[in-house]
Design a protein around this motif. Sequence first.
Motif, PDB file in Angstrom:
ATOM      1  N   LEU A  45      -1.877  43.830  26.848  1.00 52.41           N
ATOM      2  CA  LEU A  45      -0.759  43.845  26.684  1.00 52.41           C
ATOM      3  C   LEU A  45       0.219  43.729  27.646  1.00 52.41           C
ATOM      4  O   LEU A  45       1.471  43.271  27.544  1.00 52.41           O
ATOM      5  N   TYR A  46      -0.120  44.348  28.681  1.00 52.61           N
ATOM      6  CA  TYR A  46       0.902  44.232  29.762  1.00 52.61           C
ATOM      7  C   TYR A  46       0.970  42.930  30.385  1.00 52.61           C
ATOM      8  O   TYR A  46       2.071  42.671  30.510  1.00 52.61           O
ATOM      9  N   GLN A  47       0.012  42.271  30.353  1.00 54.55           N
ATOM     10  CA  GLN A  47      -0.072  41.023  30.901  1.00 54.55           C
ATOM     11  C   GLN A  47       0.856  40.048  29.833  1.00 54.55           C
ATOM     12  O   GLN A  47       1.521  39.316  30.466  1.00 54.55           O
ATOM     13  N   LEU A  48       0.829  40.194  28.552  1.00 53.01           N
ATOM     14  CA  LEU A  48       1.502  39.518  27.700  1.00 53.01           C
ATOM     15  C   LEU A  48       2.927  39.931  27.826  1.00 53.01           C
ATOM     16  O   LEU A  48       3.870  38.955  27.945  1.00 53.01           O
ATOM     17  N   LEU A  49       3.171  41.100  27.771  1.00 49.88           N
ATOM     18  CA  LEU A  49       4.653  41.482  27.942  1.00 49.88           C
ATOM     19  C   LEU A  49       5.305  40.779  29.406  1.00 49.88           C
ATOM     20  O   LEU A  49       6.480  40.647  29.318  1.00 49.88           O
ATOM     21  N   ALA A  50       4.715  41.056  30.390  1.00 46.19           N
ATOM     22  CA  ALA A  50       5.096  40.557  31.605  1.00 46.19           C
ATOM     23  C   ALA A  50       5.391  39.015  31.501  1.00 46.19           C
ATOM     24  O   ALA A  50       6.492  38.490  31.981  1.00 46.19           O
ATOM     25  N   LYS A  51       4.613  38.494  30.994  1.00 48.20           N
ATOM     26  CA  LYS A  51       4.694  37.024  30.558  1.00 48.20           C
ATOM     27  C   LYS A  51       6.099  36.727  29.894  1.00 48.20           C
ATOM     28  O   LYS A  51       7.035  35.760  29.976  1.00 48.20           O
ATOM     29  N   GLN A  52       6.119  37.278  28.728  1.00 47.83           N
ATOM     30  CA  GLN A  52       7.400  37.147  27.839  1.00 47.83           C
ATOM     31  C   GLN A  52       8.781  37.596  28.576  1.00 47.83           C
ATOM     32  O   GLN A  52       9.590  36.808  28.204  1.00 47.83           O
ATOM     33  N   TYR A  53       8.736  38.607  29.497  1.00 48.74           N
ATOM     34  CA  TYR A  53       9.875  38.770  30.036  1.00 48.74           C
ATOM     35  C   TYR A  53      10.020  38.173  31.370  1.00 48.74           C
ATOM     36  O   TYR A  53      10.760  38.392  32.134  1.00 48.74           O
ATOM     37  N   ASN A  54       8.956  37.235  31.727  1.00 47.20           N
ATOM     38  CA  ASN A  54       9.086  36.798  33.128  1.00 47.20           C
ATOM     39  C   ASN A  54       8.994  37.464  34.246  1.00 47.20           C
ATOM     40  O   ASN A  54      10.034  37.305  35.222  1.00 47.20           O
ATOM     41  N   VAL A  55       8.046  38.548  34.346  1.00 47.00           N
ATOM     42  CA  VAL A  55       7.910  39.402  35.198  1.00 47.00           C
ATOM     43  C   VAL A  55       6.745  39.325  35.979  1.00 47.00           C
ATOM     44  O   VAL A  55       5.782  39.249  35.465  1.00 47.00           O
ATOM     45  N   LYS A  56       6.913  39.292  37.328  1.00 52.99           N
ATOM     46  CA  LYS A  56       5.785  39.226  38.214  1.00 52.99           C
ATOM     47  C   LYS A  56       4.627  40.559  38.073  1.00 52.99           C
ATOM     48  O   LYS A  56       5.254  41.583  38.033  1.00 52.99           O
ATOM     49  N   TRP A  57       3.699  40.389  37.583  1.00 54.12           N
ATOM     50  CA  TRP A  57       2.845  41.588  37.156  1.00 54.12           C
ATOM     51  C   TRP A  57       1.284  41.339  37.765  1.00 54.12           C
ATOM     52  O   TRP A  57       0.560  40.161  37.700  1.00 54.12           O
ATOM     53  N   VAL A  58       0.727  42.208  38.350  1.00 52.59           N
ATOM     54  CA  VAL A  58      -0.627  42.275  39.055  1.00 52.59           C
ATOM     55  C   VAL A  58      -1.491  43.191  38.140  1.00 52.59           C
ATOM     56  O   VAL A  58      -2.426  42.936  37.472  1.00 52.59           O
ATOM     57  N   ARG A  59      -1.233  44.548  37.931  1.00 52.50           N
ATOM     58  CA  ARG A  59      -1.554  45.556  37.447  1.00 52.50           C
ATOM     59  C   ARG A  59      -0.716  46.793  37.421  1.00 52.50           C
ATOM     60  O   ARG A  59      -0.062  47.145  38.242  1.00 52.50           O
ATOM     61  N   ARG A  60      -1.402  47.923  36.496  1.00 50.21           N
ATOM     62  CA  ARG A  60      -0.526  48.995  36.402  1.00 50.21           C
ATOM     63  C   ARG A  60      -0.962  49.991  37.869  1.00 50.21           C
ATOM     64  O   ARG A  60      -2.288  50.045  38.038  1.00 50.21           O
ATOM     65  N   ASN A  61      -0.091  50.126  38.626  1.00 53.63           N
ATOM     66  CA  ASN A  61      -0.431  50.582  40.091  1.00 53.63           C
ATOM     67  C   ASN A  61       0.839  51.584  40.513  1.00 53.63           C
ATOM     68  O   ASN A  61       1.700  50.829  40.713  1.00 53.63           O
ATOM     69  N   TYR A  62       0.593  52.814  40.609  1.00 50.56           N
ATOM     70  CA  TYR A  62       1.754  53.617  41.320  1.00 50.56           C
ATOM     71  C   TYR A  62       1.200  54.812  41.952  1.00 50.56           C
ATOM     72  O   TYR A  62      -0.138  55.317  41.632  1.00 50.56           O
ATOM     73  N   ASP A  63       1.763  55.251  42.893  1.00 56.75           N
ATOM     74  CA  ASP A  63       1.325  56.638  43.649  1.00 56.75           C
ATOM     75  C   ASP A  63       2.553  57.477  43.458  1.00 56.75           C
ATOM     76  O   ASP A  63       3.652  57.447  43.837  1.00 56.75           O
ATOM     77  N   HIS A  64       2.083  58.579  42.862  1.00 54.64           N
ATOM     78  CA  HIS A  64       3.159  59.623  42.081  1.00 54.64           C
ATOM     79  C   HIS A  64       3.698  60.597  43.287  1.00 54.64           C
ATOM     80  O   HIS A  64       4.749  60.910  43.226  1.00 54.64           O
ATOM     81  N   SER A  65       3.211  60.428  44.641  1.00 54.38           N
ATOM     82  CA  SER A  65       3.553  61.259  45.684  1.00 54.38           C
ATOM     83  C   SER A  65       4.404  60.121  46.729  1.00 54.38           C
ATOM     84  O   SER A  65       5.210  60.686  47.330  1.00 54.38           O
ATOM     85  N   ASN A  66       4.514  59.101  46.221  1.00 52.34           N
ATOM     86  CA  ASN A  66       5.416  58.165  47.080  1.00 52.34           C
ATOM     87  C   ASN A  66       6.028  57.062  45.964  1.00 52.34           C
ATOM     88  O   ASN A  66       5.451  56.058  45.629  1.00 52.34           O
ATOM     89  N   TRP A  67       7.389  57.396  45.471  1.00 50.66           N
ATOM     90  CA  TRP A  67       7.670  56.736  44.420  1.00 50.66           C
ATOM     91  C   TRP A  67       8.116  55.438  44.822  1.00 50.66           C
ATOM     92  O   TRP A  67       8.035  54.377  44.167  1.00 50.66           O
TER      93      TRP A  67
END
Length: 201
Positions: A45-67
């Motif tokens: 679903l993330y991949q499909l939405l990224a494609k729909q809105y033309n957003v570069k997407w690799v994967r869900r990736n974040y560091d809560h300690s370094n916004w």
Amino acid sequence: KLALDDSARLKVVRKMYELRFKEKPPEKRSVEQLRGIEGARVKKLYQLLAKQYNVKWVRRNYDHSNWGSGDIANRCLSSATACLYGVCEAAILAAGYAPAVGFIHTGKPQSFVYDIADIFKFETVVPAAFKIAARVPFNPEREVRLACRDSFRQGRILKRIIPMIEEVLAAGEMKPPKRPKESVAPAIPNKEQVGNVGHRG
């Protein structure tokens, strides 16, 4: 009791899956197997939405300690889900449930918050996050918060969360406990109104 009984817990998890994906989950699957199936579908679903809105997407990736370490799509998604978690936790507490007692998610202070938020996530905040990320605004976090506010209003989510919680828990087929005899009424009862229900006197 619902969370600790294996059979009841599985029924609740299956109901969450059904509400989230609008179809019944595969039969004869454990909670862990359903969690794996869910994870694979969410990635898609993330991949499909990224494609729909033309957003570069690799994967869900974040560091809560370094916004600032995340890309704009992940920052927008983190802001959006934080908004949804806040609304869901408020509803869970207002209904008298424990945010930590989850069914799919476990072992976290907000496990049940994540469970309930996931049901609404892809119809509300995730599309809003990708839509904002596509515009690359100067202050994406603020734009996401405003978009989430509008999405919550349009989807009437505040009226839907508590009934959804009740529907999910009812799937476990256990009756809620009766009020104990020694329980005490509210310390400050509601004042009697002179008018009908809804009258502001």
